[in-house]
Design a protein around this motif. Structure first.
Motif, short mmCIF file in Angstrom:
data_model
loop_
_atom_site.label_atom_id
_atom_site.label_comp_id
_atom_site.label_asym_id
_atom_site.label_seq_id
_atom_site.Cartn_x
_atom_site.Cartn_y
_atom_site.Cartn_z
N GLN A 81 0.92 -1.33 0.05
CA GLN A 81 -0.03 0.03 0.02
C GLN A 81 0.91 0.98 0.10
O GLN A 81 1.32 1.75 1.03
N GLY A 83 0.38 4.02 -0.64
CA GLY A 83 -0.17 5.27 -0.35
C GLY A 83 -1.18 5.79 -1.27
O GLY A 83 -1.90 6.83 -1.36
N GLU A 84 -1.56 5.04 -2.34
CA GLU A 84 -2.63 5.33 -3.31
C GLU A 84 -3.83 4.86 -2.83
O GLU A 84 -3.82 4.08 -1.66
N ILE A 102 9.76 5.42 -2.70
CA ILE A 102 8.68 5.92 -3.31
C ILE A 102 8.84 7.57 -3.34
O ILE A 102 9.08 8.02 -2.33
N CYS A 103 8.86 8.04 -4.48
CA CYS A 103 8.87 9.49 -4.59
C CYS A 103 7.57 10.12 -4.36
O CYS A 103 6.40 9.97 -4.77
N LYS A 108 6.76 7.90 -8.53
CA LYS A 108 7.85 6.92 -8.77
C LYS A 108 8.13 5.97 -7.93
O LYS A 108 8.56 6.15 -6.80
#
Lengths: 154, 154
Positions: A81, A83-84, A102-103, A108
């Motif tokens: 997960q 964060g979307e 994770i950017c 990305k």
DNA sequence: GTTATTGCAAAATCTTTGCAGGGTG
DNA sequence: CACCCTGCAAAGATTTTGCAATAAC
């Protein structure tokens, strides 16, 4: 039909798991496993469902979720997960036991690997008495591109 | 009114962030930050919202989400998705920079800390050129209680 | 005075559930 | 042939969005 040692062993593990638990070996369950083990990288439930529908295999989304649950239980896939909204998954043995950066700007996701994670796992096992089966490690930050974009802006 | 150095510094950071970005310093935003920094441990958006409503502060759920987004951007809080439906959050400096073990059976979450994570971060920074601002590390497995339950069952 | 922000409610998204019919063991 | 599993659609849960009113700068 391409042969994959990885996929064969996944099928074997899944079969054994279903037998051990007294669950039924339905074609839908193996179709999902088969599809997942032909995907490189991450996927979400909806894209998996769409791929199967497009190709040939009529399956319901409920069954996809059901099967994913089973595959998680026997550690054949990993759930992420980032964060979307939607959870993303990948086969467990995808490119070793890597972790993710994770950017926070562009979303990305980049993979990396570091053996020290296992040292930490040993220490955590020792101090908490958990029986650890897997881990996820995410670093959040700016990717090189977004980093220079920010610097230029100042 | 209890004074908290941690909270004061969070307010200062948040203020500076809002100014730098040209965002407005509304009372709702500071009320959310204030509430969050008085909570020990994890919380989810709904419980935060309910707490604020119960206590005195009438705020809308949309504004709570909005403010959480800002607090994430300036790293004052951390977002967790332990695999439940709702995301959970905690203030960033809660009890040092700890990580989590999650029981896949009963959902229990246990915290631990290990300095090696920073070594991994250094290595990842070096190899990927990301500018890393924070991390989350989860180990999944069986807690001692669920582990012995399973063993007894066999 | 401008315009970002709030609050409300509706919408969107992802995931779970209930139930009838069908297939596995 | 018992009953677990599937498919469908509806329900649930969380998060986002649109818009008018409000308040910060």
């Amino acid at each position: 039909m391409k042969h994959s040692k990885e996929k064969d062993s996944a099928i074997y593990i899944f079969k054994s798991y279903l037998e051990r638990k007294g669950y039924r070996k339905t074609p839908e369950r193996f179709a999902v496993l088969n599809k997942i083990y032909s995907i490189c990288g991450h996927f979400d439930v909806d894209s998996l469902y769409e791929m199967m529908k497009t190709e040939k295999y009529a399956i319901s989304i409920a069954t996809v979720y059901n099967t994913i649950e089973l595959l998680l239980e026997c550690n054949l896939i990993k759930k992420h997960q980032f964060g979307e909204n939607a959870s993303r998954y990948e086969k467990s043995f995808e490119g070793g036991n890597h972790d993710h950066l994770i950017c926070t700007d562009c979303g990305k996701v980049v993979e990396f690997w570091n053996p020290l994670v296992e040292k930490i796992q040993e220490a955590a096992t020792c101090s908490t008495q958990f029986e650890i089966s897997c881990h996820v490690l995410y670093f959040y930050g700016l990717c090189p591109a977004c980093k220079s974009k920010k610097t230029d802006g100042l």
